[in-house]
Design a protein around this motif. Structure first.
Motif, PDB file in Angstrom:
ATOM      1  N   ILE A   2       0.837  -1.200   0.000  1.00  0.00           N
ATOM      2  CA  ILE A   2       0.000   0.000   0.000  1.00  0.00           C
ATOM      3  C   ILE A   2       0.870   1.247   0.000  1.00  0.00           C
ATOM      4  O   ILE A   2       1.819   1.371   0.772  1.00  0.00           O
ATOM      5  CB  ILE A   2      -0.932   0.003   1.233  1.00  0.00           C
ATOM      6  N   LYS A   3       0.529   2.167  -0.892  1.00  0.00           N
ATOM      7  CA  LYS A   3       1.231   3.456  -0.946  1.00  0.00           C
ATOM      8  C   LYS A   3       0.497   4.446  -0.040  1.00  0.00           C
ATOM      9  O   LYS A   3      -0.717   4.623  -0.161  1.00  0.00           O
ATOM     10  CB  LYS A   3       1.271   3.966  -2.389  1.00  0.00           C
ATOM     11  N   ARG A   4       1.239   5.110   0.850  1.00  0.00           N
ATOM     12  CA  ARG A   4       0.587   5.969   1.844  1.00  0.00           C
ATOM     13  C   ARG A   4       1.133   7.401   1.766  1.00  0.00           C
ATOM     14  O   ARG A   4       2.340   7.630   1.838  1.00  0.00           O
ATOM     15  CB  ARG A   4       0.803   5.440   3.261  1.00  0.00           C
ATOM     16  N   LYS A  54      -5.406  12.666  -7.557  1.00  0.00           N
ATOM     17  CA  LYS A  54      -6.574  11.793  -7.719  1.00  0.00           C
ATOM     18  C   LYS A  54      -6.682  11.262  -9.142  1.00  0.00           C
ATOM     19  O   LYS A  54      -6.998  10.083  -9.359  1.00  0.00           O
ATOM     20  CB  LYS A  54      -7.847  12.561  -7.351  1.00  0.00           C
ATOM     21  N   GLY A  59      -4.897   3.448  -6.114  1.00  0.00           N
ATOM     22  CA  GLY A  59      -4.516   2.659  -4.945  1.00  0.00           C
ATOM     23  C   GLY A  59      -3.700   3.410  -3.912  1.00  0.00           C
ATOM     24  O   GLY A  59      -2.938   2.804  -3.153  1.00  0.00           O
ATOM     25  N   GLU A  61      -3.367   5.451  -0.484  1.00  0.00           N
ATOM     26  CA  GLU A  61      -4.035   5.667   0.800  1.00  0.00           C
ATOM     27  C   GLU A  61      -3.595   7.017   1.355  1.00  0.00           C
ATOM     28  O   GLU A  61      -2.399   7.250   1.545  1.00  0.00           O
ATOM     29  CB  GLU A  61      -3.665   4.545   1.774  1.00  0.00           C
ATOM     30  N   LEU A  63      -3.676   9.785   4.327  1.00  0.00           N
ATOM     31  CA  LEU A  63      -3.925  10.091   5.729  1.00  0.00           C
ATOM     32  C   LEU A  63      -3.906  11.607   5.883  1.00  0.00           C
ATOM     33  O   LEU A  63      -2.999  12.276   5.373  1.00  0.00           O
ATOM     34  CB  LEU A  63      -2.859   9.471   6.632  1.00  0.00           C
ATOM     35  N   CYS A  74     -10.380  16.812   0.917  1.00  0.00           N
ATOM     36  CA  CYS A  74     -10.522  15.466   0.363  1.00  0.00           C
ATOM     37  C   CYS A  74     -11.985  15.168   0.059  1.00  0.00           C
ATOM     38  O   CYS A  74     -12.320  14.648  -1.013  1.00  0.00           O
ATOM     39  CB  CYS A  74      -9.962  14.435   1.344  1.00  0.00           C
ATOM     40  N   THR A  80     -11.476   9.464  -0.698  1.00  0.00           N
ATOM     41  CA  THR A  80     -11.574   8.778   0.591  1.00  0.00           C
ATOM     42  C   THR A  80     -10.252   8.927   1.329  1.00  0.00           C
ATOM     43  O   THR A  80      -9.190   8.639   0.774  1.00  0.00           O
ATOM     44  CB  THR A  80     -11.889   7.289   0.385  1.00  0.00           C
ATOM     45  N   SER A  81     -10.316   9.376   2.564  1.00  0.00           N
ATOM     46  CA  SER A  81      -9.095   9.573   3.348  1.00  0.00           C
ATOM     47  C   SER A  81      -9.265   8.992   4.745  1.00  0.00           C
ATOM     48  O   SER A  81     -10.389   8.776   5.216  1.00  0.00           O
ATOM     49  CB  SER A  81      -8.742  11.062   3.442  1.00  0.00           C
ATOM     50  N   ILE A  82      -8.151   8.745   5.387  1.00  0.00           N
ATOM     51  CA  ILE A  82      -8.133   8.305   6.781  1.00  0.00           C
ATOM     52  C   ILE A  82      -7.794   9.525   7.627  1.00  0.00           C
ATOM     53  O   ILE A  82      -6.717  10.125   7.463  1.00  0.00           O
ATOM     54  CB  ILE A  82      -7.091   7.193   6.998  1.00  0.00           C
ATOM     55  N   LYS A 107       2.469   6.798  11.570  1.00  0.00           N
ATOM     56  CA  LYS A 107       1.659   5.928  10.716  1.00  0.00           C
ATOM     57  C   LYS A 107       2.451   5.400   9.523  1.00  0.00           C
ATOM     58  O   LYS A 107       1.915   4.699   8.667  1.00  0.00           O
ATOM     59  CB  LYS A 107       0.439   6.705  10.203  1.00  0.00           C
TER      60      LYS A 107
END
Length: 372
Positions: A2-4, A54, A59, A61, A63, A74, A80-82, A107
C-alpha cells in the motif's frame, strides 16, 4: 504494498499576503489579517494538487487531519481519506501542524505533502526531520525554503512521480524562515533551521532564495534613471518589493517600503506598503503599470512576497503594462531557468506566460521567458 501519503494543510498560511501583513505567524497577526478582510488561500491551492493526484494515481491511501487541515478538501474532491488526530476547528495553531506531521511519521507514510509557507515548513521539520520525504505546496507569504514545488500543480506532479517512479532522486533541501517582526520593519533576517528530504525534480522544485546584492550601485542607478525618465504622467505605478525597485524611489527622493507595494503617480507617493484593497481602490478605471523584479535565485515575478499584486490587480493593469527590471547578474544566476508565476489563478498564470523585455541598465534590455 500500500502506498501511503500524509496530507496536511495549514489553513491560515498565506492569508497575510494580499492585505500586506507579510506573514501570519502568531494569533494576533491572524486576527489582524481577518479584520482586514483576508481570505484563506491554502485550501484552494491544496485542492489543485489533490485533484491532479486523484486523476493520476490508483490505490493511494491518504492520511490527513480533521476539518480544513485536509479532511474537508478530500471530501470536496470525492477522495476517501483516513482522518487522524483532533483539532479545535475554530482555532488551529502551529502545534496542530507539528502534531499532524508527527502522527504521519508514526503511521509510516511514504511521503508527506503539506500546504503552507516557510513557517509551516519549520513546523513540519520540527516533527519530521529527515525521517520521511516531504514536498510543500506553496501557499505562504514567505517562501525562502527549497522544500516547495514551484506551484500547486507541479506539487501534484512530484507526488505522482514519487509513487509511480522508483528512480526519483531524494535530495536534502534547506528549511529557511525569517523573523516576521524584522520583516515588517523592512529587514530580512533569514535563518537556516535544517534540512528535509525532498523528491527532487529540477523543473518542479523551487530553488533556495538567494540573498545579497547582485550588482554594483552604478547598474542599479542606470535601471532606476531609465525607468524614472520613461514614467508617464497619466499612469499610476505600482512598485513591487526588493532592493532593485527600491532604487527607483531612492532616486526620486521618495519614501519606500523594501518589502511592500508602493504606489506612485506624477512623481509623488500615493500610498506606501499598500494592500490589495487599497491598490484596487486607487487603480480602478485608471491606467496602471506594475514594476517588479524577480526574486534572486528563484525567478518568481508574481506569487512570492508580492501577493498584494493579486490576479485582480494584474487584470486591471494588463500584461502589456508589466515592467520587469533586473540586474544582469540576477538573470545570470537563474542559469537560463525562466521567470515563474504562481498567482493562485491558473488562467492568470497562463496569461502571464511568454517573453518579456527586461530592463537591465540605462536603455538596455534583455528578452527573457516567463513560465509557470
Amino acid at each position: 504494498m500500500i502506498k501511503r501519503l500524509g496530507f496536511i494543510i495549514n489553513p491560515i498560511a498565506g492569508m497575510g499576503g494580499k492585505v500586506g501583513l507579510k506573514g501570519t505567524d502568531g494569533e494576533e497577526i491572524v486576527k489582524k489579517a481577518l479584520s482586514l478582510g483576508a481570505k484563506k488561500v491554502a485550501p484552494n491551492k491544496a485542492k489543485i494538487t489533490l485533484k491532479y493526484i486523484k486523476d493520476n494515481i490508483d490505490g493511494l491511501e491518504i492520511l490527513t487531519y480533521p476539518g480544513d487541515m485536509g479532511e474537508e478538501e478530500c471530501k470536496e474532491l470525492g477522495i476517501t481519506s483516513i482522518v487522524v488526530g483532533n483539532i479545535n476547528m475554530e482555532n488551529t495553531t502551529y502545534l496542530d501542524t507539528e502534531e499532524a506531521a508527527l502522527r504521519m511519521v508514526e503511521k509510516k507514510v511514504d511521503l508527506i505533502l503539506f500546504a503552507g509557507g516557510d513557517g509551516t515548513a519549520r513546523n513540519i521539520y520540527t516533527s519530521v526531520g529527515d525521517r520521511v520525504p516531504v514536498i510543500g505546496i506553496p501557499a505562504g507569504v514567505k517562501m525562502h525554503s527549497a522544500v516547495f514545488a514551484t506551484n500547486p500543480l507541479n506539487a501534484g506532479k512530484i507526488v505522482v512521480d514519487f509513487f509511480n517512479n522508483t528512480n526519483v532522486e531524494i535530495r536534502e533541501s534547506e528549511v529557511m524562515d525569517i523573523d516576521e517582526e524584522q520583516f515588517r520593519a523592512g529587514r530580512v533576517v533569514a535563518k537556516l533551521y535544517g534540512y528535509m528530504n525532498v523528491p527532487y525534480e529540477q523543473a518542479y522544485v523551487q530553488s533556495l532564495k538567494a540573498g545579497g546584492i547582485y550588482s554594483d550601485n552604478i547598474c542599479l542607478e542606470g535601471i532606476a534613471d531609465y525607468v524614472i525618465e520613461n514614467m508617464e504622467s497619466d499612469y499610476i505605478y505600482l512598485l513591487g518589493p526588493g532592493t532593485t525597485t527600491k532604487k527607483i524611489l531612492e532616486r526620486m527622493g521618495l519614501p519606500y517600503t523594501l518589502l511592500g507595494i508602493d504606489i506612485v503617480k506624477d512623481g509623488e507617493i500615493l500610498v506606501n506598503d499598500a494592500n490589495e484593497t487599497e491598490i484596487l481602490e486607487i487603480v480602478e478605471d485608471k491606467k496602471t503599470k506594475i514594476i517588479i523584479t524577480p526574486i534572486g535565485g528563484q525567478g518568481y515575478i508574481f506569487g512570492r512576497g508580492n501577493q498584494q499584486l493579486s490576479p485582480k490587480v494584474i487584470k486591471v493593469a494588463g500584461k502589456e503594462n508589466i515592467v520587469i527590471i533586473s540586474t544582469p547578474n540576477k538573470l545570470i544566476d537563474l542559469k537560463r531557468r525562466p521567470f515563474l508565476v504562481d498567482t493562485g489563478e491558473e488562467d492568470i498564470d497562463r496569461m502571464l506566460e511568454g517573453y518579456y523585455k527586461v530592463i537591465v541598465g540605462y536603455d538596455e534590455t534583455y528578452v527573457y521567458k516567463c513560465s509557470y
